[in-house]
Design an enzyme around this catalytic site. Structure first.
Site, PDB file in Angstrom:
ATOM      1  N   ASP A 138       0.817  -1.216   0.000  1.00  0.00           N
ATOM      2  CA  ASP A 138       0.000   0.000   0.000  1.00  0.00           C
ATOM      3  C   ASP A 138       0.846   1.260   0.000  1.00  0.00           C
ATOM      4  OD1 ASP A 138      -2.286  -1.537   0.022  1.00  0.00           O
ATOM      5  OD2 ASP A 138      -2.586  -1.394   2.189  1.00  0.00           O
TER       6      ASP A 138
ATOM      7  N   GLU B 200       1.087  -1.189   5.546  1.00  0.00           N
ATOM      8  CA  GLU B 200      -0.228  -1.669   5.140  1.00  0.00           C
ATOM      9  C   GLU B 200      -1.260  -0.673   5.667  1.00  0.00           C
ATOM     10  OE1 GLU B 200      -3.237  -4.291   3.607  1.00  0.00           O
ATOM     11  OE2 GLU B 200      -1.096  -3.990   3.181  1.00  0.00           O
TER      12      GLU B 200
ATOM     13  N   LYS C 101      -5.304   0.091   6.476  1.00  0.00           N
ATOM     14  CA  LYS C 101      -6.634  -0.475   6.714  1.00  0.00           C
ATOM     15  C   LYS C 101      -7.496   0.583   7.394  1.00  0.00           C
ATOM     16  CE  LYS C 101      -5.924  -4.640   5.145  1.00  0.00           C
ATOM     17  NZ  LYS C 101      -6.493  -4.959   3.822  1.00  0.00           N
TER      18      LYS C 101
END
Length: 276
Positions: free
Chosen positions: A73, A104, A106
């Site tokens: 990401d 990452e 989220k």
């Protein structure tokens, strides 16, 4: 002597950061687009605040064997000493030698991808980068030729907007982080409405290993052990994350080693001269 209210300045910076991070994703409602918008918001936020020597992109990391990482990401990478970045079919492929940090993204620290919790999932993404084979070669600095340097650590982390775990303590987050093994270890993260965190580990590199730099860095990750998890106050999450990341980049890592360009040219059967 005049004084300035540093607390007010930091709180103002936190507010600016939080506002910028939320602007690009506020009106996106499609789940897939919302994920992309969240990643792009973090990328643009980091691009705005990090010094220009660091580039920030969504990318796949590669090594000179042609091995690739998972799609990452956020990759923070060198744009001074890494002379080539591949762009193909909308993807950036970044040589592993140039990577400083991977994250990452989220929406929530709590959640799963299939049967894998988000923290474990982030650890697996981080490991896919750290396991790549990086080169290191001699370089010229201030007119002096310096030998190949040991490989630098690659910072690994997770960035989320909120925390839906029970807030009485951080036992669940800590349990998931402690479960990560070898190259999966997370170094820091940010939960915007809950706090920045960093992980303290026990363990050092074997400075006596001066030949096999890949073994040296892999052994470091394999042998280090979890010590503690430290959280900031929620109202300081972004500014503390930014300061912690900058501290790691500038004072724990510094500059990435010089890339061995010949190792990459070998894949196409060409030779480049190393003298002038």
């Amino acid at each position: 002597m005049n004084n300035v209210d540093l607390l007010a300045l930091f709180r103002g910076m936190q507010g600016q950061m939080q506002s910028q991070l939320s602007t690009n994703r506020e009106f996106i409602h499609h789940p897939g687009s919302k994920g992309d918008a969240l990643e792009n918001a973090w990328i643009e936020w980091l691009q705005s605040y990090l010094p220009n020597r660091y580039s920030v992109d969504k990318a796949i990391v590669i090594d000179y064997h042609g091995n690739t990482s998972d799609q990452i990401d956020i990759v923070i990478y060198d744009n001074w000493f890494t002379p080539f970045i591949f762009n193909q079919n909308g993807f950036k492929y970044i040589p592993a030698e140039g990577v400083y940090a991977v994250f990452e993204v989220k929406p929530d620290i709590q959640g799963n991808v299939g049967d894998i919790n988000y923290i474990k999932y982030a650890g697996q993404k981080i490991a896919s980068v750290r396991r790549l084979d990086r080169t290191s070669t001699s370089m010229i600095n201030s007119g002096q030729k310096l030998p190949a340097r040991p490989l630098t650590k690659i910072i690994g982390g997770i960035l989320t907007t909120t925390n839906s775990f029970t807030h009485n303590n951080n036992d669940t987050i800590e349990k998931h982080i402690k479960s990560l093994t070898d190259l999966e270890g997370i170094d820091l993260g940010c939960i915007v409405d809950y706090g920045n965190f960093f992980v303290q580990y026990i363990g050092e590199e074997d400075i006596n290993e001066k030949v096999d730099f890949r073994k040296r860095i892999c052994d470091y990750y394999h042998n280090r052990t979890f010590q503690s998890l430290e959280f900031s106050q929620p109202e300081n999450s972004l500014i503390t994350f930014f300061m912690q990341l900058t501290r790691y980049l500038q004072q724990a890592i510094g500059t990435v080693p010089a890339i061995d360009l010949q190792a990459y040219m070998n894949t196409i059967g060409e030779k480049i001269d190393n003298k002038i």
